[in-house]
Design a protein around this motif. Structure first.
Motif, PDB file in Angstrom:
ATOM      1  N   MET A   1      -4.827  67.289  31.321  1.00  0.00           N
ATOM      2  CA  MET A   1      -6.128  67.305  31.994  1.00  0.00           C
ATOM      3  C   MET A   1      -6.195  68.457  32.997  1.00  0.00           C
ATOM      4  SD  MET A   1      -6.731  63.229  32.685  1.00  0.00           S
ATOM      5  CE  MET A   1      -8.308  63.503  33.499  1.00  0.00           C
ATOM      6  N   SER A   2      -7.371  69.039  33.137  1.00  0.00           N
ATOM      7  CA  SER A   2      -7.592  70.112  34.111  1.00  0.00           C
ATOM      8  C   SER A   2      -8.553  69.607  35.174  1.00  0.00           C
ATOM      9  CB  SER A   2      -8.177  71.350  33.431  1.00  0.00           C
ATOM     10  OG  SER A   2      -7.297  71.851  32.443  1.00  0.00           O
ATOM     11  N   ALA A   3      -8.095  69.567  36.396  1.00  0.00           N
ATOM     12  CA  ALA A   3      -8.938  69.057  37.478  1.00  0.00           C
ATOM     13  C   ALA A   3      -9.989  70.094  37.861  1.00  0.00           C
ATOM     14  CB  ALA A   3      -8.080  68.713  38.686  1.00  0.00           C
ATOM     15  N   TRP A   4     -11.169  69.595  38.219  1.00  0.00           N
ATOM     16  CA  TRP A   4     -12.184  70.480  38.778  1.00  0.00           C
ATOM     17  C   TRP A   4     -11.723  70.951  40.155  1.00  0.00           C
ATOM     18  CZ3 TRP A   4     -16.184  71.931  35.806  1.00  0.00           C
ATOM     19  CH2 TRP A   4     -16.581  71.094  34.758  1.00  0.00           C
ATOM     20  N   PRO A   5     -11.997  72.188  40.523  1.00  0.00           N
ATOM     21  CA  PRO A   5     -11.668  72.624  41.885  1.00  0.00           C
ATOM     22  C   PRO A   5     -12.530  71.871  42.898  1.00  0.00           C
ATOM     23  CG  PRO A   5     -12.896  74.329  40.721  1.00  0.00           C
ATOM     24  CD  PRO A   5     -12.594  73.263  39.722  1.00  0.00           C
ATOM     25  N   GLU A   6     -11.954  71.572  44.015  1.00  0.00           N
ATOM     26  CA  GLU A   6     -12.693  70.858  45.063  1.00  0.00           C
ATOM     27  C   GLU A   6     -13.461  71.857  45.928  1.00  0.00           C
ATOM     28  OE1 GLU A   6     -13.083  67.702  45.443  1.00  0.00           O
ATOM     29  OE2 GLU A   6     -11.712  67.056  43.870  1.00  0.00           O
ATOM     30  N   PRO A   7     -14.656  71.499  46.398  1.00  0.00           N
ATOM     31  CA  PRO A   7     -15.411  70.301  46.034  1.00  0.00           C
ATOM     32  C   PRO A   7     -16.233  70.551  44.772  1.00  0.00           C
ATOM     33  CG  PRO A   7     -16.613  71.521  47.707  1.00  0.00           C
ATOM     34  CD  PRO A   7     -15.349  72.298  47.437  1.00  0.00           C
ATOM     35  N   PHE A   8     -16.308  69.561  43.902  1.00  0.00           N
ATOM     36  CA  PHE A   8     -17.161  69.670  42.724  1.00  0.00           C
ATOM     37  C   PHE A   8     -17.575  68.286  42.267  1.00  0.00           C
ATOM     38  CE2 PHE A   8     -18.199  70.081  38.230  1.00  0.00           C
ATOM     39  CZ  PHE A   8     -19.078  71.139  38.268  1.00  0.00           C
ATOM     40  N   ASP A   9     -18.876  68.092  42.103  1.00  0.00           N
ATOM     41  CA  ASP A   9     -19.445  66.835  41.610  1.00  0.00           C
ATOM     42  C   ASP A   9     -20.237  67.172  40.364  1.00  0.00           C
ATOM     43  OD1 ASP A   9     -21.093  64.596  41.093  1.00  0.00           O
ATOM     44  OD2 ASP A   9     -21.053  63.998  43.199  1.00  0.00           O
ATOM     45  N   ARG A  37     -23.610  78.246  23.344  1.00  0.00           N
ATOM     46  CA  ARG A  37     -22.351  77.499  23.315  1.00  0.00           C
ATOM     47  C   ARG A  37     -22.604  76.065  23.747  1.00  0.00           C
ATOM     48  NH1 ARG A  37     -17.757  81.403  25.485  1.00  0.00           N
ATOM     49  NH2 ARG A  37     -18.678  83.443  25.132  1.00  0.00           N
ATOM     50  N   THR A  38     -21.870  75.151  23.172  1.00  0.00           N
ATOM     51  CA  THR A  38     -21.996  73.741  23.530  1.00  0.00           C
ATOM     52  C   THR A  38     -20.669  73.245  24.074  1.00  0.00           C
ATOM     53  OG1 THR A  38     -23.690  73.371  21.848  1.00  0.00           O
ATOM     54  CG2 THR A  38     -22.548  71.438  22.671  1.00  0.00           C
ATOM     55  N   LEU A  39     -20.750  72.407  25.101  1.00  0.00           N
ATOM     56  CA  LEU A  39     -19.551  71.915  25.779  1.00  0.00           C
ATOM     57  C   LEU A  39     -19.743  70.459  26.166  1.00  0.00           C
ATOM     58  CD1 LEU A  39     -16.794  72.758  27.202  1.00  0.00           C
ATOM     59  CD2 LEU A  39     -18.174  73.031  29.274  1.00  0.00           C
ATOM     60  N   THR A  40     -18.671  69.695  26.063  1.00  0.00           N
ATOM     61  CA  THR A  40     -18.628  68.340  26.607  1.00  0.00           C
ATOM     62  C   THR A  40     -17.536  68.293  27.660  1.00  0.00           C
ATOM     63  OG1 THR A  40     -19.431  67.307  24.569  1.00  0.00           O
ATOM     64  CG2 THR A  40     -18.235  65.899  26.114  1.00  0.00           C
ATOM     65  N   VAL A  41     -17.892  67.835  28.854  1.00  0.00           N
ATOM     66  CA  VAL A  41     -16.934  67.738  29.952  1.00  0.00           C
ATOM     67  C   VAL A  41     -17.068  66.390  30.643  1.00  0.00           C
ATOM     68  CG1 VAL A  41     -16.629  70.190  30.465  1.00  0.00           C
ATOM     69  CG2 VAL A  41     -18.585  68.973  31.419  1.00  0.00           C
ATOM     70  N   ARG A  42     -16.002  66.018  31.339  1.00  0.00           N
ATOM     71  CA  ARG A  42     -15.981  64.748  32.049  1.00  0.00           C
ATOM     72  C   ARG A  42     -15.907  65.004  33.556  1.00  0.00           C
ATOM     73  NH1 ARG A  42     -14.814  60.308  29.451  1.00  0.00           N
ATOM     74  NH2 ARG A  42     -13.949  59.425  31.362  1.00  0.00           N
ATOM     75  N   PRO A  43     -16.403  64.078  34.365  1.00  0.00           N
ATOM     76  CA  PRO A  43     -16.297  64.254  35.821  1.00  0.00           C
ATOM     77  C   PRO A  43     -14.861  64.371  36.313  1.00  0.00           C
ATOM     78  CG  PRO A  43     -17.902  62.555  35.293  1.00  0.00           C
ATOM     79  CD  PRO A  43     -17.208  62.892  34.009  1.00  0.00           C
TER      80      PRO A  43
END
Length: 259
Positions: A1-9, A37-43
């Motif tokens: 898993m790759s974490a989103w950089p903080e802060p990111f909502d 381009r199409t992308l699916t991402v999770r919070p």
């Protein structure tokens, strides 16, 4: 898993009214299309958005929003409260033509209806994509159409504005040049398009050209400025006024009792 950089909502960023081609899935992930381009991402997992240069730029992951938020929060207690309510909102780096066209269609509309019109526009005039979706149609494609051709979109009076915008951009209005033009000149150039007033021009500048000094004012924002920041002008918030605007706008929409 790759974490989103903080802060990111992720959810706040994609549902705050700055974009119209992202949908939330039943599992809480979001699927969207940008630049074909199409992308699916999770919070909780940035996935490809973290490693792919295009998506990393699209989500503006390399700008230090924490430092910007701290600087804005120091300007007033009211702005500090708004910024703390949704600290993870970022300004997406959308394609300029798509942002301009989408915000022309947004006039006097609500977000679900705008999304429907944009979906129909892409399905009717965009190119098919490998995943089954459609690209956003370019200005050259739309410039050759008439308002009657856009009738199936159910966009009403906005159809002729879209056609005029497409014709002007296809005919030489250089949106990319507006990234670095003086802000007053960029505003004037966009408002030469029939139906583009100050609010749509500011949205195109902020969301499509990443002009972080742009400051869209709609009914919510005018109420918020009057109630929370009496006597203040957009310039009060400095070079990151557009990010301040997004904090204030999101906070105001979620707290209508303030007005």
């Amino acid at each position: 898993m790759s974490a989103w950089p903080e802060p990111f909502d992720l959810a706040a960023t994609l549902t705050c009214g700055q974009c119209f081609r992202w949908r939330e899935n039943p599992d809480g992930s979001f699927t969207g299309t940008a630049a074909g381009r199409t992308l699916t991402v999770r919070p909780d997992d940035a996935g490809e958005a973290f490693s792919d240069p295009f998506w990393r730029g699209y989500f503006d992951l390399d700008l230090d929003y924490g430092a910007i938020r701290d600087g804005l929060s120091s300007l007033s207690p009211a702005l500090a409260e708004a910024a703390s309510y949704a600290p993870g909102i970022r300004i997406l780096r959308q394609e300029p033509w798509e942002a301009l066209c989408s915000f022309i269609l947004s006039q006097n509309n609500n977000i679900p209806r705008i999304m429907g019109i944009v979906d129909r526009l892409c399905a009717s005039f965009g190119d098919p994509l490998a995943d089954g979706g459609f690209s956003f149609p370019g200005p050259e494609r739309l410039a050759a159409l008439s308002p009657e051709d856009l009738a199936p979109l159910r966009s009403g009076f906005r159809a002729r504005y879209v056609i005029d915008a497409a014709q002007k951009v296809a005919g030489g209005l250089d949106l990319e040049a507006l990234r670095t033009a003086p802000l007053s000149e960029a505003r004037e150039a966009l408002q030469s398009i029939h139906g583009v007033g100050p609010k749509v021009a500011e949205c195109a500048l902020l969301y499509g050209l990443h002009r972080l000094d742009a400051f869209p004012l709609d009914v919510w924002m005018r109420r918020a400025m009057s109630s929370l920041f009496p006597g203040c002008a957009p310039e009060t918030f400095g070079p990151y006024a557009g990010i301040a605007q997004q904090y204030i706008f999101h906070y105001s929409r979620r707290h209508p009792e303030l007005f």
